[in-house]
Design a protein around this motif. Sequence first.
Motif, PDB file in Angstrom:
ATOM      1  N   SER A   7       1.682 -26.751   0.690  1.00  0.00           N
ATOM      2  CA  SER A   7       2.665 -26.347  -0.306  1.00  0.00           C
ATOM      3  C   SER A   7       2.895 -27.522  -1.254  1.00  0.00           C
ATOM      4  CB  SER A   7       3.979 -25.924   0.355  1.00  0.00           C
ATOM      5  OG  SER A   7       4.540 -27.004   1.077  1.00  0.00           O
ATOM      6  N   GLY A   8       3.575 -27.230  -2.363  1.00  0.00           N
ATOM      7  CA  GLY A   8       3.941 -28.279  -3.298  1.00  0.00           C
ATOM      8  C   GLY A   8       3.082 -28.353  -4.548  1.00  0.00           C
ATOM      9  N   GLY A   9       2.060 -27.517  -4.625  1.00  0.00           N
ATOM     10  CA  GLY A   9       1.235 -27.512  -5.821  1.00  0.00           C
ATOM     11  C   GLY A   9       1.954 -26.879  -6.999  1.00  0.00           C
ATOM     12  N   ARG A  19       4.230 -33.795  -5.020  1.00  0.00           N
ATOM     13  CA  ARG A  19       4.126 -34.142  -3.608  1.00  0.00           C
ATOM     14  C   ARG A  19       3.674 -32.916  -2.842  1.00  0.00           C
ATOM     15  NH1 ARG A  19       8.594 -35.271   1.037  1.00  0.00           N
ATOM     16  NH2 ARG A  19       7.487 -36.897   2.217  1.00  0.00           N
ATOM     17  N   LEU A  20       2.492 -33.003  -2.267  1.00  0.00           N
ATOM     18  CA  LEU A  20       1.971 -31.916  -1.450  1.00  0.00           C
ATOM     19  C   LEU A  20       2.372 -32.121   0.004  1.00  0.00           C
ATOM     20  CD1 LEU A  20      -1.671 -31.590  -2.849  1.00  0.00           C
ATOM     21  CD2 LEU A  20       0.451 -30.588  -3.728  1.00  0.00           C
ATOM     22  N   SER A  21       2.587 -31.004   0.685  1.00  0.00           N
ATOM     23  CA  SER A  21       2.881 -31.024   2.114  1.00  0.00           C
ATOM     24  C   SER A  21       1.895 -30.112   2.827  1.00  0.00           C
ATOM     25  CB  SER A  21       4.303 -30.536   2.389  1.00  0.00           C
ATOM     26  OG  SER A  21       5.264 -31.337   1.754  1.00  0.00           O
ATOM     27  N   CYS A  22       1.587 -30.456   4.051  1.00  0.00           N
ATOM     28  CA  CYS A  22       0.752 -29.610   4.903  1.00  0.00           C
ATOM     29  C   CYS A  22       1.423 -29.546   6.265  1.00  0.00           C
ATOM     30  CB  CYS A  22      -0.653 -30.164   5.009  1.00  0.00           C
ATOM     31  SG  CYS A  22      -1.709 -29.285   6.189  1.00  0.00           S
ATOM     32  N   ALA A  23       2.042 -28.409   6.536  1.00  0.00           N
ATOM     33  CA  ALA A  23       2.712 -28.201   7.818  1.00  0.00           C
ATOM     34  C   ALA A  23       1.735 -27.568   8.795  1.00  0.00           C
ATOM     35  CB  ALA A  23       3.922 -27.303   7.617  1.00  0.00           C
ATOM     36  N   THR A  24       1.669 -28.125   9.986  1.00  0.00           N
ATOM     37  CA  THR A  24       0.708 -27.635  10.969  1.00  0.00           C
ATOM     38  C   THR A  24       1.413 -27.069  12.190  1.00  0.00           C
ATOM     39  OG1 THR A  24       0.453 -29.663  12.269  1.00  0.00           O
ATOM     40  CG2 THR A  24      -0.837 -29.491  10.243  1.00  0.00           C
ATOM     41  N   SER A  25       0.707 -26.202  12.885  1.00  0.00           N
ATOM     42  CA  SER A  25       1.159 -25.671  14.165  1.00  0.00           C
ATOM     43  C   SER A  25      -0.062 -25.311  14.987  1.00  0.00           C
ATOM     44  CB  SER A  25       2.065 -24.454  13.970  1.00  0.00           C
ATOM     45  OG  SER A  25       1.385 -23.418  13.300  1.00  0.00           O
ATOM     46  N   ASN A  76       5.072 -32.640  12.427  1.00  0.00           N
ATOM     47  CA  ASN A  76       3.703 -32.106  12.417  1.00  0.00           C
ATOM     48  C   ASN A  76       3.218 -31.846  10.990  1.00  0.00           C
ATOM     49  OD1 ASN A  76       3.677 -32.112  15.243  1.00  0.00           O
ATOM     50  ND2 ASN A  76       4.462 -30.018  15.349  1.00  0.00           N
ATOM     51  N   THR A  77       3.532 -32.759  10.100  1.00  0.00           N
ATOM     52  CA  THR A  77       3.275 -32.556   8.677  1.00  0.00           C
ATOM     53  C   THR A  77       2.626 -33.795   8.059  1.00  0.00           C
ATOM     54  OG1 THR A  77       5.152 -31.036   8.488  1.00  0.00           O
ATOM     55  CG2 THR A  77       4.339 -32.020   6.451  1.00  0.00           C
ATOM     56  N   VAL A  78       1.673 -33.550   7.180  1.00  0.00           N
ATOM     57  CA  VAL A  78       1.044 -34.614   6.402  1.00  0.00           C
ATOM     58  C   VAL A  78       1.375 -34.376   4.931  1.00  0.00           C
ATOM     59  CG1 VAL A  78      -1.164 -33.381   6.208  1.00  0.00           C
ATOM     60  CG2 VAL A  78      -1.100 -35.878   5.984  1.00  0.00           C
ATOM     61  N   TYR A  79       1.523 -35.476   4.192  1.00  0.00           N
ATOM     62  CA  TYR A  79       1.926 -35.405   2.796  1.00  0.00           C
ATOM     63  C   TYR A  79       0.907 -36.102   1.910  1.00  0.00           C
ATOM     64  CZ  TYR A  79       6.407 -34.512   5.088  1.00  0.00           C
ATOM     65  OH  TYR A  79       7.394 -34.015   5.897  1.00  0.00           O
ATOM     66  N   LEU A  80       0.910 -35.710   0.635  1.00  0.00           N
ATOM     67  CA  LEU A  80       0.128 -36.410  -0.368  1.00  0.00           C
ATOM     68  C   LEU A  80       1.013 -36.573  -1.598  1.00  0.00           C
ATOM     69  CD1 LEU A  80      -2.688 -37.636  -0.949  1.00  0.00           C
ATOM     70  CD2 LEU A  80      -3.218 -35.498  -2.163  1.00  0.00           C
ATOM     71  N   GLN A  81       1.462 -37.789  -1.839  1.00  0.00           N
ATOM     72  CA  GLN A  81       2.226 -38.102  -3.037  1.00  0.00           C
ATOM     73  C   GLN A  81       1.242 -38.432  -4.141  1.00  0.00           C
ATOM     74  OE1 GLN A  81       5.610 -38.072  -3.661  1.00  0.00           O
ATOM     75  NE2 GLN A  81       5.062 -38.536  -5.783  1.00  0.00           N
ATOM     76  N   MET A  82       1.316 -37.687  -5.231  1.00  0.00           N
ATOM     77  CA  MET A  82       0.383 -37.843  -6.330  1.00  0.00           C
ATOM     78  C   MET A  82       1.145 -38.276  -7.577  1.00  0.00           C
ATOM     79  SD  MET A  82      -2.096 -34.557  -5.706  1.00  0.00           S
ATOM     80  CE  MET A  82      -0.870 -33.382  -6.243  1.00  0.00           C
ATOM     81  N   ASP A  83       0.872 -39.464  -8.045  1.00  0.00           N
ATOM     82  CA  ASP A  83       1.513 -40.011  -9.238  1.00  0.00           C
ATOM     83  C   ASP A  83       0.472 -40.248 -10.332  1.00  0.00           C
ATOM     84  OD1 ASP A  83       3.398 -42.000  -6.937  1.00  0.00           O
ATOM     85  OD2 ASP A  83       4.073 -40.180  -7.961  1.00  0.00           O
ATOM     86  N   SER A  84       0.963 -40.441 -11.548  1.00  0.00           N
ATOM     87  CA  SER A  84       0.084 -40.707 -12.697  1.00  0.00           C
ATOM     88  C   SER A  84      -1.056 -39.687 -12.758  1.00  0.00           C
ATOM     89  CB  SER A  84      -0.488 -42.124 -12.605  1.00  0.00           C
ATOM     90  OG  SER A  84       0.543 -43.083 -12.560  1.00  0.00           O
ATOM     91  N   LEU A  85      -0.689 -38.438 -12.634  1.00  0.00           N
ATOM     92  CA  LEU A  85      -1.699 -37.377 -12.588  1.00  0.00           C
ATOM     93  C   LEU A  85      -2.452 -37.261 -13.902  1.00  0.00           C
ATOM     94  CD1 LEU A  85       0.300 -34.841 -10.469  1.00  0.00           C
ATOM     95  CD2 LEU A  85      -2.005 -35.623  -9.934  1.00  0.00           C
ATOM     96  N   LYS A  86      -3.731 -36.917 -13.783  1.00  0.00           N
ATOM     97  CA  LYS A  86      -4.627 -36.770 -14.916  1.00  0.00           C
ATOM     98  C   LYS A  86      -5.176 -35.346 -14.940  1.00  0.00           C
ATOM     99  CE  LYS A  86      -6.268 -41.509 -14.179  1.00  0.00           C
ATOM    100  NZ  LYS A  86      -7.475 -42.353 -13.931  1.00  0.00           N
TER     101      LYS A  86
END
Length: 112
Positions: A7-9, A19-25, A76-86
Amino acid sequence: QVQLVESGGGLVQPGGSLRLSCATSGIPFRFFTMGWYRQAPGKQRDLVATISVRRTTAYADFVKGRFTISRDDAKNTVYLQMDSLKPEDTAVYYCKAGNLHWGQGTQVTVSS
């Protein structure tokens, strides 16, 4: 049942952040190396970043200094913080657990 839900797109202007999130189970998350990948239309799926169980991180050259991967084992979550997007960051972003489990992807569009 294993589930990875990104999520987060969304749509963001050049120079912006997401900031993208990936919730796992269904997996023992804290024992898995987690990764983020992306795939633009007509192109192959590329590795963006990984984080090991010991929180060692690695990044593709095209995102170094702009993206940050992190994890919260309690959630149980991984994140991707994306800055200065192109604009060239536009793609579907996927998370991956280990070498087997993929999420369904979340669209990131960078455009003015």
